[in-house]
Motif scaffolding. Structure first.
Motif, mmCIF file in Angstrom:
data_model
loop_
_atom_site.group_PDB
_atom_site.id
_atom_site.type_symbol
_atom_site.label_atom_id
_atom_site.label_comp_id
_atom_site.label_asym_id
_atom_site.label_seq_id
_atom_site.Cartn_x
_atom_site.Cartn_y
_atom_site.Cartn_z
ATOM 1 N N HIS A 101 46.788 66.585 21.671
ATOM 2 C CA HIS A 101 46.999 67.970 21.247
ATOM 3 C C HIS A 101 48.454 68.321 21.527
ATOM 4 N N GLU A 102 49.050 69.090 20.631
ATOM 5 C CA GLU A 102 50.434 69.520 20.818
ATOM 6 C C GLU A 102 50.484 71.035 20.811
ATOM 7 N N PHE A 137 47.196 63.984 30.547
ATOM 8 C CA PHE A 137 48.615 63.886 30.861
ATOM 9 C C PHE A 137 49.373 64.837 29.963
ATOM 10 N N THR A 138 50.325 65.562 30.530
ATOM 11 C CA THR A 138 51.184 66.469 29.786
ATOM 12 C C THR A 138 52.541 65.804 29.624
ATOM 13 N N LEU A 139 52.996 65.695 28.376
ATOM 14 C CA LEU A 139 54.282 65.068 28.090
ATOM 15 C C LEU A 139 55.236 66.090 27.506
ATOM 16 N N ARG A 140 56.487 66.000 27.906
ATOM 17 C CA ARG A 140 57.548 66.812 27.322
ATOM 18 C C ARG A 140 58.702 65.861 27.022
ATOM 19 N N PHE A 152 49.688 66.776 24.872
ATOM 20 C CA PHE A 152 48.620 66.527 25.841
ATOM 21 C C PHE A 152 47.816 65.313 25.383
ATOM 22 N N LEU A 153 47.720 64.309 26.248
ATOM 23 C CA LEU A 153 46.950 63.101 25.963
ATOM 24 C C LEU A 153 45.771 63.058 26.923
ATOM 25 N N GLU A 192 55.057 64.545 32.254
ATOM 26 C CA GLU A 192 55.520 65.621 33.122
ATOM 27 C C GLU A 192 54.521 65.870 34.257
ATOM 28 N N THR A 193 53.232 66.013 33.912
ATOM 29 C CA THR A 193 52.190 66.246 34.907
ATOM 30 C C THR A 193 50.914 65.552 34.457
ATOM 31 N N PHE A 194 49.927 65.575 35.333
ATOM 32 C CA PHE A 194 48.611 65.033 35.012
ATOM 33 C C PHE A 194 47.558 65.850 35.736
#
Length: 121
Positions: free
Chosen positions: A49-50, A103-106, A56-57, A111-113
């Motif tokens: 999801h974006e 997992f949150t990616l930027r 977000f994975l 970036e975070t999990f």
């Protein structure tokens, strides 16, 4: 003099009780790494999801565990001297436990999990 071998053995015994890294410690190794590294280690995510410049994975892990059941009253069981009645241990049941990792990616970097579920640990 007998005390010296015991003192030398004590740290070795304590190291034998040591646990491995926690889930937080294992997942924190992905922070700062790229999306390709994450997919290579955990497989293809089940959801992506974006939103607001973030990606977000979500990964899911499931495993089966044996669960003890309370003893149940069964019908006759035949032993060497004929039928007998009573409580027999029930066979273990199989339950599925799961863990959802997000997992949150930027900028294509982790970036975070976060995680949730009974199978996380």
């Amino acid at each position: 003099m007998r005390m010296l071998p015991a003192l030398l053995l004590a740290p070795a015994l304590l190291l034998g009780c040591a646990q491995g890294p926690t889930l937080d410690q294992r997942l924190s190794t992905f922070v700062g790494r790229g999306e390709a590294d994450l997919v290579a280690a955990l497989g293809v995510p089940v959801r992506v999801h974006e939103a607001e410049g973030r990606r977000f994975l979500q990964f899911e892990q499931r495993r089966a565990v044996a669960v003890a059941q309370p003893p149940a009253l069964y019908g006759p069981a035949f032993g060497p001297w004929g039928p007998r009645y009573g409580y027999w241990p029930a066979p273990p049941a199989i339950a599925e436990v799961g863990c959802e990792l997000t997992f949150t990616l930027r900028d294509s970097r982790v970036e975070t999990f976060s995680y949730r579920g009974q199978g996380c640990g």
